[in-house]
Design a protein around this motif. Structure first.
Motif, PDB file in Angstrom:
ATOM      1  N   GLY A 110       0.948  -0.964  -0.071  1.00 12.39           N
ATOM      2  CA  GLY A 110       0.128  -0.162   0.260  1.00 12.39           C
ATOM      3  C   GLY A 110       0.664   1.044   0.210  1.00 12.39           C
ATOM      4  N   GLY A 111      -0.004   2.548   0.245  1.00 12.29           N
ATOM      5  CA  GLY A 111       0.811   3.264   0.657  1.00 12.29           C
ATOM      6  C   GLY A 111       1.735   3.638   1.033  1.00 12.29           C
ATOM      7  N   THR A 112       1.662   3.525   2.581  1.00 11.94           N
ATOM      8  CA  THR A 112       2.053   4.000   3.194  1.00 11.94           C
ATOM      9  C   THR A 112       2.187   2.827   4.832  1.00 11.94           C
ATOM     10  OG1 THR A 112       1.060   5.343   4.830  1.00 11.94           O
ATOM     11  CG2 THR A 112       2.341   6.792   3.308  1.00 11.94           C
ATOM     12  N   GLY A 113       1.236   1.924   4.823  1.00 13.73           N
ATOM     13  CA  GLY A 113       0.698   0.916   6.340  1.00 13.73           C
ATOM     14  C   GLY A 113       1.009   1.655   7.235  1.00 13.73           C
ATOM     15  N   ARG A 114       0.940   2.471   7.111  1.00 18.22           N
ATOM     16  CA  ARG A 114       0.077   3.381   8.901  1.00 18.22           C
ATOM     17  C   ARG A 114      -1.039   3.205   9.372  1.00 18.22           C
ATOM     18  NH1 ARG A 114      -1.890   7.795  10.293  1.00 18.22           N
ATOM     19  NH2 ARG A 114      -3.334   7.849   8.162  1.00 18.22           N
ATOM     20  N   ARG A 115      -1.838   2.836   8.644  1.00 24.15           N
ATOM     21  CA  ARG A 115      -3.317   2.318   9.159  1.00 24.15           C
ATOM     22  C   ARG A 115      -3.438   0.833   9.823  1.00 24.15           C
ATOM     23  NH1 ARG A 115      -7.455   2.745   6.785  1.00 24.15           N
ATOM     24  NH2 ARG A 115      -7.489   2.775   4.504  1.00 24.15           N
TER      25      ARG A 115
END
Length: 245
Positions: A110-115
């Protein structure tokens, strides 16, 4: 043995057959007992049954035809191995159920994995509700994280990717044999969660928040899912390490 506590188990098809047979027997008996008409006479018993049965048969055949069309459509969807469609990716409970059942591996792209880490690897959360990824690692599940490098992220995403990297470093130190994280050198074009035989995948749009994009839930043997899995494996083979350890 108390016969009043004995339980009988009858399958639904047999119960319907017995119920219908009992009513047919009752009406046939009543026809003989309470009428003076002959069986084959003019407007006799057979004629009365035919008049009553034909409309019912027509309705039953129409219902059967509609059910057959519905059955074929459901069978077609099952052959496509489509398990569901989510209007947004912002549904931790849905993903959490799949993570809880993981036995072999969990892959995130994904984009960042933060969530993803906030929802499933938050060590500071008071309950296990947001620790499902950690629990999976503890029971031996292998986890792979694949995200783009910082150069392909917006200023808004930089904080998220750095937070995700810190969490990846921590998990890598705690689970060195089971946790891996890498980066690819181009913008993310899709978001993927692959858990054993389950694949949840959707697009990544530059002008839309990732959590608001739709996703489709597929079995891993679905042709669409297989193409994303093949792409992930190619990207993973050519990616560089994301963690510092």
């Amino acid at each position: 043995m108390n016969i009043y506590k004995v339980r009988l188990s009858v399958s639904l098809p047999w119960a319907i057959t017995l119920f219908a047979g009992a009513w047919i027997f009752i009406f046939v008996g009543a026809s003989f007992l309470f009428t003076d008409k002959t069986w084959f006479g003019k407007e006799g018993i057979l004629w009365l049954f035919a008049v009553g049965a034909v409309p019912g048969l027509v309705v039953a055949l129409a219902q059967f035809g509609l059910s057959w069309v519905e059955f074929n459509e459901i069978s077609r969807i099952k052959r496509l191995a489509v398990k569901g469609v989510l209007r947004t990716r912002d549904d931790p409970a849905y993903y959490g159920k799949c993570i809880e059942k993981a036995e072999r591996h969990i892959v995130f792209v994904g984009g960042t994995g933060r969530r993803f880490f906030q929802d499933f690897a938050d060590v500071n959360y008071p309950t296990d509700e947001k620790k499902k990824l950690i629990t999976a690692l503890e029971r031996g599940v292998h986890v792979k994280i694949l995200v783009p490098t910082e150069t392909h992220l917006s200023d808004k995403q930089l904080e998220g990717i750095r937070s995700a990297k810190q969490r990846c470093d921590e998990l890598r130190r705690t689970f060195p044999r089971q946790f891996e994280a890498k980066v690819f050198d181009h913008p993310a074009s899709y978001a993927l969660v692959w858990i054993d035989h389950e694949v949840i995948v959707g697009p990544v749009f530059a002008n839309m928040e990732s959590k608001n994009t739709p996703v489709i839930h597929l079995a891993s043997h679905n042709a669409l899912a297989e193409s994303y899995i093949a792409n992930f494996e190619y990207e993973w083979h050519n990616a560089k390490p994301f963690t510092s350890t």
